[in-house]
Design a protein around this motif. Structure first.
Motif, PDB file in Angstrom:
ATOM      1  N   GLN A  27       0.838  -1.203   0.000  1.00 24.83           N
ATOM      2  CA  GLN A  27       0.000   0.000   0.000  1.00 24.83           C
ATOM      3  C   GLN A  27       0.874   1.254   0.000  1.00 24.83           C
ATOM      4  O   GLN A  27       1.823   1.351   0.767  1.00 24.83           O
ATOM      5  CB  GLN A  27      -0.895  -0.008   1.236  1.00 24.83           C
ATOM      6  CG  GLN A  27      -1.793   1.178   1.391  1.00 24.83           C
ATOM      7  CD  GLN A  27      -2.651   1.084   2.652  1.00 24.83           C
ATOM      8  OE1 GLN A  27      -2.654   0.075   3.344  1.00 24.83           O
ATOM      9  NE2 GLN A  27      -3.359   2.140   2.935  1.00 24.83           N
ATOM     10  N   ASP A  28       0.536   2.199  -0.853  1.00 25.38           N
ATOM     11  CA  ASP A  28       1.274   3.464  -0.893  1.00 25.38           C
ATOM     12  C   ASP A  28       0.884   4.283   0.344  1.00 25.38           C
ATOM     13  O   ASP A  28      -0.169   4.903   0.378  1.00 25.38           O
ATOM     14  CB  ASP A  28       0.949   4.223  -2.177  1.00 25.38           C
ATOM     15  CG  ASP A  28       1.834   5.439  -2.376  1.00 25.38           C
ATOM     16  OD1 ASP A  28       2.286   6.031  -1.365  1.00 25.38           O
ATOM     17  OD2 ASP A  28       2.069   5.806  -3.535  1.00 25.38           O
ATOM     18  N   THR A  32      -1.914   7.498   0.199  1.00 28.42           N
ATOM     19  CA  THR A  32      -3.185   7.208   0.866  1.00 28.42           C
ATOM     20  C   THR A  32      -3.352   7.971   2.177  1.00 28.42           C
ATOM     21  O   THR A  32      -4.391   7.868   2.815  1.00 28.42           O
ATOM     22  CB  THR A  32      -3.340   5.697   1.144  1.00 28.42           C
ATOM     23  OG1 THR A  32      -2.240   5.261   1.951  1.00 28.42           O
ATOM     24  CG2 THR A  32      -3.400   4.900  -0.147  1.00 28.42           C
ATOM     25  N   THR A  67       6.046   2.310   0.200  1.00 23.67           N
ATOM     26  CA  THR A  67       5.313   1.171   0.766  1.00 23.67           C
ATOM     27  C   THR A  67       6.180   0.488   1.826  1.00 23.67           C
ATOM     28  O   THR A  67       7.397   0.709   1.888  1.00 23.67           O
ATOM     29  CB  THR A  67       4.954   0.123  -0.309  1.00 23.67           C
ATOM     30  OG1 THR A  67       6.161  -0.521  -0.747  1.00 23.67           O
ATOM     31  CG2 THR A  67       4.240   0.746  -1.501  1.00 23.67           C
TER      32      THR A  67
END
Length: 86
Positions: A27-28, A32, A67
């Motif tokens: 997940q970035d 986010t 990430t």
């Protein structure tokens, strides 16, 4: 070892952002909003503590912190450890 480090990083991120209930390895975390610019210095200090040394300024770029997988590959890989020993 990387599983334990990932767990520590995820726990830290979730503790700092109550709106986040989970963080995926790919997940970035910047895009986010899991990690924001105000938290970044403290996050960097966590990574330095886990890695066991200061991170050189040339490596403190957004791409290296995108990430959790990127962080692990960039700062906890055997090749990276060797480059800090030189």
């Amino acid at each position: 070892m990387s599983h334990e480090i990932k767990t520590q990083i995820k726990t830290w991120l979730m503790n700092k952002n109550n709106a986040v209930t989970s963080v995926e390895d790919n997940q970035d975390i910047l895009a986010t909003g899991v990690l924001d610019s105000l938290q970044f210095v403290n996050f960097l200090m966590l990574i330095e503590k886990l890695v066991g040394h200061r991170i050189e300024q040339e490596f403190i770029v957004p791409e290296n912190f995108k990430t959790i997988d990127t962080i692990i590959n960039q700062f906890f890989s055997p090749a990276m450890s060797e480059s800090f020993d030189e």
